[in-house]
Scaffold this active site. Structure first.
Site, short mmCIF file in Angstrom:
data_model
loop_
_atom_site.label_atom_id
_atom_site.label_comp_id
_atom_site.label_asym_id
_atom_site.label_seq_id
_atom_site.Cartn_x
_atom_site.Cartn_y
_atom_site.Cartn_z
N GLY A 275 0.83 -1.21 0.00
CA GLY A 275 0.00 0.00 0.00
C GLY A 275 0.85 1.24 0.00
N ASN A 276 0.26 2.37 0.34
CA ASN A 276 0.98 3.64 0.36
C ASN A 276 0.32 4.57 1.37
OD1 ASN A 276 -1.03 5.46 -1.09
ND2 ASN A 276 -0.87 3.74 -2.51
N PRO A 277 0.94 5.71 1.68
CA PRO A 277 0.44 6.54 2.80
C PRO A 277 -0.79 7.41 2.47
CG PRO A 277 2.74 7.09 2.22
CD PRO A 277 2.20 6.24 1.13
N SER A 278 -1.38 7.28 1.30
CA SER A 278 -2.52 8.14 0.97
C SER A 278 -3.66 7.98 1.97
CB SER A 278 -3.03 7.82 -0.43
OG SER A 278 -4.22 8.51 -0.68
N ALA B 159 -3.90 7.25 -5.18
CA ALA B 159 -2.53 6.72 -5.20
C ALA B 159 -2.68 5.21 -5.40
CB ALA B 159 -1.83 7.04 -3.90
#
Ligand code: CTP
Ligand code: CA
Length: 223
Positions: free
Chosen positions: A33-36, A100
């Protein structure tokens, strides 16, 4: 409302927004995943709804509240986001791709937890479809397609300009995420709005909701 002055300039328009990050699960307990946080996507959807549009928001997992006047389509993976976005794209006048999206996903999701010792050898990654490119290929003249790019480093703007062309976008909202106080999760944002005819317009550090309204103000004007 502060930024619309009560204007309903998007009345009769349908808007599609993708927001948040996607999660690509490798097993029941782990994902890529990512920090969005979804904040920018929610702000865009909210601004469009306040200005009178019918708004569809395809949103990855997010803790943040979404106002009831926005049609919310929650998704988890990039594949789910793509399916929903393709479905809603055909009727949308204005499309903001603020999500994102994960760039890689595990080839398969294991039904059982993968022992950590075998992750290094067992985890096989494949590229995720580019949702924006997929939509861009079927874009009609009456549709306006706006992409987002979180860039880093000194050549961030050049990289963003290339992205605008590569993705066949009408507009690209580019920002540097390696500066403090903006980007992922932050309340405020600062960006360059690039158009496909070579114009660029700086938007100063403002709240994401105000940024959304400022973007809408600029898109209205023929460039
Ligand atoms: N995007 C998308 N689907 C993907 C990847 C990106 O729709 N699989 C969209 C994003 O929502 C954003 C734009 O494409 O509007 C640019 O995303 P970005 O991650 O900056 O571009 P990439 O092409 O993935 O390039 P890179 O991550 O290598 O910078
Ligand atoms: Ca990417």
């Amino acid at each position: 409302l502060l930024w619309t002055g009560g204007r309903r300039d998007l009345a009769g328009k349908t808007v599609l927004v993708t927001g948040g990050g996607t999660r690509e699960f490798l097993d029941p307990v782990r994902f890529i995943g990512n920090p969005s946080t979804g904040r920018m996507g929610i702000a865009l959807a909210t601004a469009c709804a306040h200005r009178g549009a019918l708004v569809h928001l395809v949103l990855g997992p997010s803790e943040l509240p979404v106002p009831p006047e926005v049609q919310l389509w929650p998704v988890t993976s990039a594949r789910q986001m793509e399916q929903r976005a393709v479905e809603l794209f055909a009727g949308a006048h204005l499309i903001f791709m603020a999500a994102a999206v994960a760039d890689v996903r595990p080839r398969t999701k294991s039904p059982d937890k993968i022992p950590k010792a075998s992750l290094g050898t067992q985890l096989e990654l494949v590229a995720v479809d580019d949702i924006l490119l997929h939509l861009a290929h079927s874009k009609q003249d009456w549709q306006t397609l706006v992409g987002f790019a979180a860039q880093t480093g000194e050549d961030w703007l050049t990289a963003a300009r290339h992205k605008l062309e590569r993705k066949h976008l009408d507009w690209l909202v580019a920002n540097r995420v390696d500066e403090p106080g903006q980007g992922f999760g932050s309340r405020d944002n600062q960006a360059m709005l690039l158009s496909n005819c070579g114009h660029s317009d700086a938007i100063p550090l403002v709240s994401k909701l105000e940024m959304a309204h400022r973007l809408l103000d600029r898109l209205e004007k023929p460039s």
